[in-house]
Design an enzyme around this catalytic site. Structure first.
Site, PDB file in Angstrom:
ATOM      1  N   ASP A  40      -1.812  10.677  -2.224  1.00 17.52           N
ATOM      2  CA  ASP A  40      -2.219   9.669  -3.213  1.00 17.52           C
ATOM      3  C   ASP A  40      -2.566  10.276  -4.555  1.00 17.52           C
ATOM      4  O   ASP A  40      -2.508   9.616  -5.582  1.00 17.52           O
ATOM      5  CB  ASP A  40      -3.407   8.869  -2.688  1.00 17.52           C
ATOM      6  CG  ASP A  40      -2.946   7.970  -1.572  1.00 17.52           C
ATOM      7  OD1 ASP A  40      -2.793   8.470  -0.443  1.00 17.52           O
ATOM      8  OD2 ASP A  40      -2.671   6.787  -1.849  1.00 17.52           O
ATOM      9  N   LYS A  55      -4.543   9.994   3.150  1.00 15.57           N
ATOM     10  CA  LYS A  55      -5.234   9.126   4.108  1.00 15.57           C
ATOM     11  C   LYS A  55      -6.269   9.882   4.919  1.00 15.57           C
ATOM     12  O   LYS A  55      -6.015  11.010   5.363  1.00 15.57           O
ATOM     13  CB  LYS A  55      -4.162   8.496   5.022  1.00 15.57           C
ATOM     14  CG  LYS A  55      -4.653   7.554   6.092  1.00 15.57           C
ATOM     15  CD  LYS A  55      -5.538   6.455   5.574  1.00 15.57           C
ATOM     16  CE  LYS A  55      -4.955   5.681   4.419  1.00 15.57           C
ATOM     17  NZ  LYS A  55      -5.964   4.817   3.739  1.00 15.57           N
ATOM     18  N   ARG A  63       0.864  -1.183   0.000  1.00 16.93           N
ATOM     19  CA  ARG A  63       0.000   0.000   0.000  1.00 16.93           C
ATOM     20  C   ARG A  63       0.899   1.230   0.000  1.00 16.93           C
ATOM     21  O   ARG A  63       2.113   1.111   0.119  1.00 16.93           O
ATOM     22  CB  ARG A  63      -1.045  -0.002   1.145  1.00 16.93           C
ATOM     23  CG  ARG A  63      -0.705  -0.671   2.423  1.00 16.93           C
ATOM     24  CD  ARG A  63       0.384  -0.043   3.208  1.00 16.93           C
ATOM     25  NE  ARG A  63       0.196   1.394   3.358  1.00 16.93           N
ATOM     26  CZ  ARG A  63       1.140   2.280   3.565  1.00 16.93           C
ATOM     27  NH1 ARG A  63       2.420   1.884   3.660  1.00 16.93           N
ATOM     28  NH2 ARG A  63       0.890   3.563   3.685  1.00 16.93           N
ATOM     29  N   GLY A  64       0.250   2.401  -0.182  1.00 16.61           N
ATOM     30  CA  GLY A  64       1.044   3.616  -0.380  1.00 16.61           C
ATOM     31  C   GLY A  64       1.146   3.853  -1.881  1.00 16.61           C
ATOM     32  O   GLY A  64       1.461   2.928  -2.645  1.00 16.61           O
ATOM     33  N   ALA A  65       0.868   5.106  -2.298  1.00 11.85           N
ATOM     34  CA  ALA A  65       0.691   5.377  -3.724  1.00 11.85           C
ATOM     35  C   ALA A  65       1.882   4.952  -4.606  1.00 11.85           C
ATOM     36  O   ALA A  65       1.697   4.192  -5.564  1.00 11.85           O
ATOM     37  CB  ALA A  65       0.358   6.857  -3.909  1.00 11.85           C
ATOM     38  N   GLN A 116      -1.863   2.421   9.914  1.00 11.11           N
ATOM     39  CA  GLN A 116      -0.579   2.543   9.194  1.00 11.11           C
ATOM     40  C   GLN A 116       0.462   3.258  10.057  1.00 11.11           C
ATOM     41  O   GLN A 116       1.661   2.964   9.967  1.00 11.11           O
ATOM     42  CB  GLN A 116      -0.777   3.349   7.894  1.00 11.11           C
ATOM     43  CG  GLN A 116      -1.460   2.612   6.764  1.00 11.11           C
ATOM     44  CD  GLN A 116      -2.960   2.832   6.766  1.00 11.11           C
ATOM     45  OE1 GLN A 116      -3.558   3.157   7.792  1.00 11.11           O
ATOM     46  NE2 GLN A 116      -3.602   2.640   5.634  1.00 11.11           N
ATOM     47  N   ARG A 175      -7.231  -0.437  -7.013  1.00 10.52           N
ATOM     48  CA  ARG A 175      -7.580   0.593  -6.008  1.00 10.52           C
ATOM     49  C   ARG A 175      -7.782   1.917  -6.752  1.00 10.52           C
ATOM     50  O   ARG A 175      -7.017   2.223  -7.664  1.00 10.52           O
ATOM     51  CB  ARG A 175      -6.483   0.739  -4.934  1.00 10.52           C
ATOM     52  CG  ARG A 175      -6.468  -0.417  -3.938  1.00 10.52           C
ATOM     53  CD  ARG A 175      -5.557  -0.130  -2.748  1.00 10.52           C
ATOM     54  NE  ARG A 175      -6.190   0.742  -1.767  1.00 10.52           N
ATOM     55  CZ  ARG A 175      -5.531   1.270  -0.725  1.00 10.52           C
ATOM     56  NH1 ARG A 175      -4.249   1.027  -0.550  1.00 10.52           N
ATOM     57  NH2 ARG A 175      -6.166   2.034   0.142  1.00 10.52           N
TER      58      ARG A 175
END
Ligand code: MRU
Length: 349
Positions: A240, A251, A52-54, A199, A95
């Site tokens: 993101d 987030k 995860r994480g852009a 996170q 996503r």
């Protein structure tokens, strides 16, 4: 590659013809690999937040294109190109909010279009590897530029995880924190735990402890109270997707932190590569906001703690208006008080 002492974490690797991801669902308790042999493994890894994480999602998708092309070539030989499009669409839908996913697929697809009907694996793999290394370089450049904005002995607050785990390595917001700490400018980091997926508590704290950077976790709702005490100089976050006017998707909870920061005179820094800037969307209102399962809010490790029978709404990103942002740090330069004009000029550099 030389790994600096504050840069020990890598969560994405190509090993033995497979994509190997550090499974972030089990951190910090377990450091387990998730191996992707086929495209559906890559899509699951993104959807289920193994990765995860852009920027990390984007790099993972680039390797997903390699895996897809390999399978298409094995199944269809020199007709492989006719079959890859459907795979790319599935991958892009894994996503919705992080634009780096679409950006990386577009980069890879550009090369797919230039490939002949021969086996494309080596060419595409080289491109994905280059993108991974470039992401780390970009993060280091942003780390240095962001650190320049920070005064000595600062205390800073971060939200979510925008670290090595959320990128190919080093991190965006945590890249600035790593560089500023190394330069003696940061004495303490506060990290929001970042409900509901935690996170901050699980990943940011893990990264900072590993790098011996002093960190204190706070519950998300303590951020305003912390700022009121008067000793936080910057909030530093990743993104993101950034719209053409400088509105920032990040987030859920980032927007509340930005409002609290402005009220208390704390500066607000967004650190993101230009691949996160979406010039096709005029404002943040047009950015799709992912909603995830209420179970993420209502249970922890499979145990329900919320009242049964209650509904729940779980948007996992929000939009911080450009007006609340003091600095956007990119690899092409830093913009103070971002607006559409400044973003357009930056993107044309
Ligand atoms: O849902 P996640 O964990 O993928 O959300 C990640 C974030 O919001 C990060 O802050 C953002 O992707 C920037 S990462 C360098």
């Amino acid at each position: 590659m030389i790994i600096m002492s504050n840069d020990s974490i890598r969560a994405i690797a190509w090993r033995d013809e497979t994509l190997v991801l550090l499974d972030q669902r089990y951190l910090p308790q377990q450091e387990t690999d998730f191996v992707c042999n086929k495209l559906s493994d890559v899509i699951d890894a993104i959807r289920l937040m193994v990765v995860r994480g852009a920027p990390a999602i984007g790099i993972t998708a680039a390797f997903g294109v390699v895996i897809s092309a390999r399978d298409c070539f094995h199944q269809h030989g020199d007709q492989w190109k006719q079959f890859i499009n459907a795979d790319l669409k599935l991958l892009a839908a894994a996503r919705p909010t992080a634009v780096n996913l679409a950006w990386a697929i577009e980069q890879m697809n550009g090369l797919v279009q230039e490939c002949s009907s021969a086996d494309p694996c080596d060419i595409l793999l080289q491109k994905a590897q280059d993108m991974l290394l470039e992401d780390i370089q970009v993060n280091k450049a942003m780390g240095a530029s962001g650190a320049d904005l920070i005064e000595r002995d600062s205390q800073v607050l971060t939200h979510c995880n925008a670290g090595a785990l959320a990128t190919a390595g080093f991190g965006t917001a945590l890249g600035v924190i790593r560089s500023a700490f190394e330069a003696g400018k940061i004495k303490h980091v506060y990290a929001d735990e970042t409900r509901p997926w935690l996170q901050g508590a699980r990943l940011t704290a893990w990264e900072l402890v590993k790098e011996k950077i002093p960190v204190s976790l706070i519950v998300d709702s303590a951020a305003a109270h912390l700022m009121k005490q008067g000793d936080i100089s910057w909030v530093i976050v990743g993104s993101d997707r950034i719209a053409a006017n400088g509105d920032v998707a990040n987030k859920i909870g980032t927007y509340s932190v930005a409002i609290a920061a402005r009220y208390h005179g704390v500066k607000f820094m967004v650190v993101a590569p230009t691949s996160t800037i979406d010039m096709s969307l005029a404002t943040g209102d047009l950015i799709p906001i992912e909603e995830r399962s209420p179970d993420e809010m209502m249970q922890i490790e499979g145990h329900y703690f919320a009242a049964k029978g209650s509904n729940a709404w779980n948007p996992v990103f929000d939009i911080t208006p450009a007006d609340l942002v003091d600095a956007i740090v990119t690899e092409k330069g830093v913009i103070m008080q971002p607006n559409a004009d400044k973003i357009r000029k930056l993107m044309s550099r």
